[in-house]
Design a protein around this motif. Sequence first.
Motif, PDB file in Angstrom:
ATOM      1  N   LEU A 116      32.205 -15.569  42.527  1.00 29.26           N
ATOM      2  CA  LEU A 116      30.991 -15.634  43.347  1.00 29.26           C
ATOM      3  C   LEU A 116      29.876 -14.798  42.729  1.00 29.26           C
ATOM      4  CD1 LEU A 116      29.615 -16.708  45.839  1.00 29.26           C
ATOM      5  CD2 LEU A 116      30.653 -14.877  47.179  1.00 29.26           C
ATOM      6  N   ASP A 117      30.197 -13.635  42.183  1.00 27.68           N
ATOM      7  CA  ASP A 117      29.176 -12.789  41.561  1.00 27.68           C
ATOM      8  C   ASP A 117      28.518 -13.477  40.370  1.00 27.68           C
ATOM      9  OD1 ASP A 117      29.380 -10.725  43.337  1.00 27.68           O
ATOM     10  OD2 ASP A 117      30.815  -9.568  42.133  1.00 27.68           O
ATOM     11  N   LYS A 118      29.333 -14.156  39.549  1.00 26.16           N
ATOM     12  CA  LYS A 118      28.766 -14.863  38.397  1.00 26.16           C
ATOM     13  C   LYS A 118      27.824 -15.980  38.840  1.00 26.16           C
ATOM     14  CE  LYS A 118      32.522 -14.163  35.042  1.00 26.16           C
ATOM     15  NZ  LYS A 118      33.553 -14.849  34.231  1.00 26.16           N
ATOM     16  N   LEU A 119      28.219 -16.705  39.880  1.00 21.68           N
ATOM     17  CA  LEU A 119      27.384 -17.801  40.360  1.00 21.68           C
ATOM     18  C   LEU A 119      26.092 -17.276  40.960  1.00 21.68           C
ATOM     19  CD1 LEU A 119      30.156 -20.030  41.966  1.00 21.68           C
ATOM     20  CD2 LEU A 119      28.902 -20.474  39.851  1.00 21.68           C
ATOM     21  N   ARG A 120      26.170 -16.136  41.649  1.00 19.58           N
ATOM     22  CA  ARG A 120      24.953 -15.540  42.205  1.00 19.58           C
ATOM     23  C   ARG A 120      23.967 -15.174  41.094  1.00 19.58           C
ATOM     24  NH1 ARG A 120      28.266 -11.734  46.456  1.00 19.58           N
ATOM     25  NH2 ARG A 120      28.095 -13.090  48.296  1.00 19.58           N
ATOM     26  N   LYS A 121      24.489 -14.574  40.032  1.00 26.22           N
ATOM     27  CA  LYS A 121      23.614 -14.210  38.912  1.00 26.22           C
ATOM     28  C   LYS A 121      23.012 -15.455  38.271  1.00 26.22           C
ATOM     29  CE  LYS A 121      26.143  -9.960  37.864  1.00 26.22           C
ATOM     30  NZ  LYS A 121      27.061  -9.276  36.913  1.00 26.22           N
ATOM     31  N   ALA A 122      23.819 -16.489  38.156  1.00 21.79           N
ATOM     32  CA  ALA A 122      23.333 -17.723  37.536  1.00 21.79           C
ATOM     33  C   ALA A 122      22.243 -18.383  38.359  1.00 21.79           C
ATOM     34  CB  ALA A 122      24.494 -18.695  37.329  1.00 21.79           C
ATOM     35  N   ALA A 123      22.283 -18.203  39.677  1.00 16.04           N
ATOM     36  CA  ALA A 123      21.296 -18.841  40.549  1.00 16.04           C
ATOM     37  C   ALA A 123      19.929 -18.187  40.459  1.00 16.04           C
ATOM     38  CB  ALA A 123      21.787 -18.807  41.995  1.00 16.04           C
ATOM     39  N   SER A 124      19.869 -16.914  40.033  1.00 13.90           N
ATOM     40  CA  SER A 124      18.607 -16.191  39.821  1.00 13.90           C
ATOM     41  C   SER A 124      17.709 -16.216  41.056  1.00 13.90           C
ATOM     42  CB  SER A 124      17.858 -16.785  38.623  1.00 13.90           C
ATOM     43  OG  SER A 124      18.625 -16.699  37.456  1.00 13.90           O
TER      44      SER A 124
END
Length: 845
Positions: free
Chosen positions: A725-733
């Motif tokens: 979830l943390d990686k996806l949050r960062k990817a969403a910017s």
Amino acid sequence: MNEATARIKINRLLERAGWRFFPEGDQSANVRLEPSVEITPTDLDALGEDFEKTSKGLIDFLLLDSKGFPLIVLEAKSEDKNPLAAKEQARRYARSLNCRFVILSNGNLHYFWDLDQGNPHVITVFPDPNSVGQYQQFTPSPERLTDEHVAADYIALTQRPGFASQAAWRNEDERAGFIRAQGLRFLRDYQVRAVHALQDAVSEGNNRFLFEMATGTGKTLVSAAIIKMFLRTGSARRILFLVDRLELETQAEKVFKELLSNDFDTVIYKERRDDWRAAEIVISTVQSLMFNNKYQSLFSPTDFDLVISDEAHRSISGNARSVFEHFVGYKLGLTATPRDYLRGFNRSGPNVRDPREADRRILLDTYRTFGCESGQPTFRYSLLDGVKDGYLINPTVVDARTEVTTQLLADEGFVATFTDNTGDEHEETYKQREFERRFFSEATNQVFCKTFLENALRDPVSGEIGKSIIFAVSQNHAARLTQTLNEMADVMFPRKYQSDFAVQVTSQVPNAQQFTINFANNNLMGSGNFLSSYRTSKARICVTVGMMTTGYDCTDILNLGLFRPIFSPTDFVQIKGRGTRRHNFLEQLRDPDIAEIVPLPEKSEFKLFDFFANCEYFEEEFNYDQVIKLPKPRSDGKEGNGEDAQGPYLIDGYEHLGRDILSTIREETIGQEGMKIDRMLFDRFADTVRADDIVKDAVEAGDWDLVIDHINREVFDKPEDYYTLDKLRKAASVDRRLTLREILEKVFDLIPRFESKDELLEEEFAKFVADHKPDGAATIISIKNYFKAYATDGFLRDIIDKRQFAMLATNPAFSTADYRAVPQKYRDLVPEYIKDYVSLNQFAA
């Protein structure tokens, strides 16, 4: 702040609702300053940020219909002006143009006014052109509604259009027999009285109604009669039926299609589907409409003319009320929880975190919302009324307490001694409330299950344990109880159940929603195997946490088990209500000859097993029919030493003792678009979940519990891509903390984009304004600044909560002057509202 000005906000609201300042392709502009004058970009710049650079001091926007005729007059005031101040001027102007509708707005507070239907109504978004154009053709008549003749056969006539009304019956048995033979549903006397009470309220000029009806008294059947009455008399074009659980969607759809399908179309609203527009009756969970504020983006305030809130104390509590208030027109609330249920609660100095206080506030808000501040609903039919009239059953309460639960209930609590992994001894004290989070005792669970099985009511036909629901502390607790019950059933009934005696029914279990339906339909895990000619569920006990509480309809339930403490009075009322309905077990017989050997086929009682003195907690003078003193659990050191026990456990780790040197170093500032690898990760994740049939089907069904659980178990933390979830949050910017559900909704195109932190704050504040309607437009700006600061600034929250107001003098974000500008009543109301109804995690970066 420019974003807070009336001009910018009103322009944005108009554009989002589909109104056009300028022509777009073959579509002409439908916003004008006055008849025959089209707005140009130069005009907009010349008006000033607050629309005050005009001789009149305000601007009249004229919104046009598809043929270019005047449709709505929009009076725009500056932020520090009350929009209602322009009410009379707007009415004169609208009447002069033959306009029926007026919008009054200062950018923060907006009113929609149907000049033919009463007073201005607070809205949070502007209606879209198509919806309000259809609404213009709708001319309801209160007289038609109040003159409609409603009798016991009102629904039967819809089920069977050619059916001749039966005016009289020689006795109740003849009437009941006829109904069963014809398969028709007749309204009971009190249900007819409920409809008449609503008609009387309409004749008195009311458009809000509240029915307080005990569980099992047929609120959905009454709703069907009211829906028919509104649609048949032209008092509504389309009706929204709000529920608070997925299973209640299906249940309501089944009833409405059975009773009304000959005349009206019913659908369950599902995201991404527009078929609701072709139906007269739309059913939805309030959660579905609340998430990402879909009720604002997908529905216009004029889309529904009657909104019915089932279990209103839940489906409109807190900021969920904003969904209910979003739509103009008639409003009906249904509740099984009486306002005076908290009669034993001392309100002199309540703690706002106390569930009783929270429930009291919700109940009071419910009555206030429907104009029943006096405590008198539009219609009332209580549990005692139902018992007296022979429609409902009171429980036989089994107050059963172990040595451990007795100590948990005591003021000093339960003291457990245990040894941690290092060999040190510790003492832990557990209170009743902590049972849910920290305390676990296998021995106590064994005693609970054994006591329940030995004392449970038996099925009067088959003689096996009667169908039962047990309410556990957590999903893990439910799994353990299910295993224990199945092991005990193997001993009591050898080779009968093969681990199907008890079934876990929680959100982590695939097809859990279908399990609840199968249990009610008597085919969960197959058919009962004691009598082949008797239709009953093989599974005898459903172990759940909260899925089978509100509105779950299964009339042949004989036992309820409270294997957890309950602190919410409304939860207690709802759980108790699962057993109050009457039932004739002979209806389940395939062989009518067996009926002769069943002496008492009618359900006349049900047992409520209470292991945590819940009944005593809520009803100190309850008349207990049965009290059991349970044996002391084994003293083997297990109490308090279960999976949730807290202690200083040593976690093995890895320590690198070698050396290394720095080779190169480079800095790079990543923009809002994020790194390419992050965007690629997001795209790969999207492809992965779109290809997953389980996820696709669950998204289509709106079963988000199943979707999120499946993603967490089957997609996250796998070695191939190691999605987290943390990686996806960062990817969403995005400048805030996204939830997994938001990410999945973007993946499946259910939302066009991720909203920014400020956009969410504006939407949350709009809900607050719609509910509390602050007096004085000038104060709204200061309240909004306070609202936003408290929601996003943890340091400020700490200052306010600890009442260390002197520290505001040095606080640059929100100063002493800012705080003084907030009206006194809102200084405490805003923090209370945010704590209760706003998820602060969504504003974290």
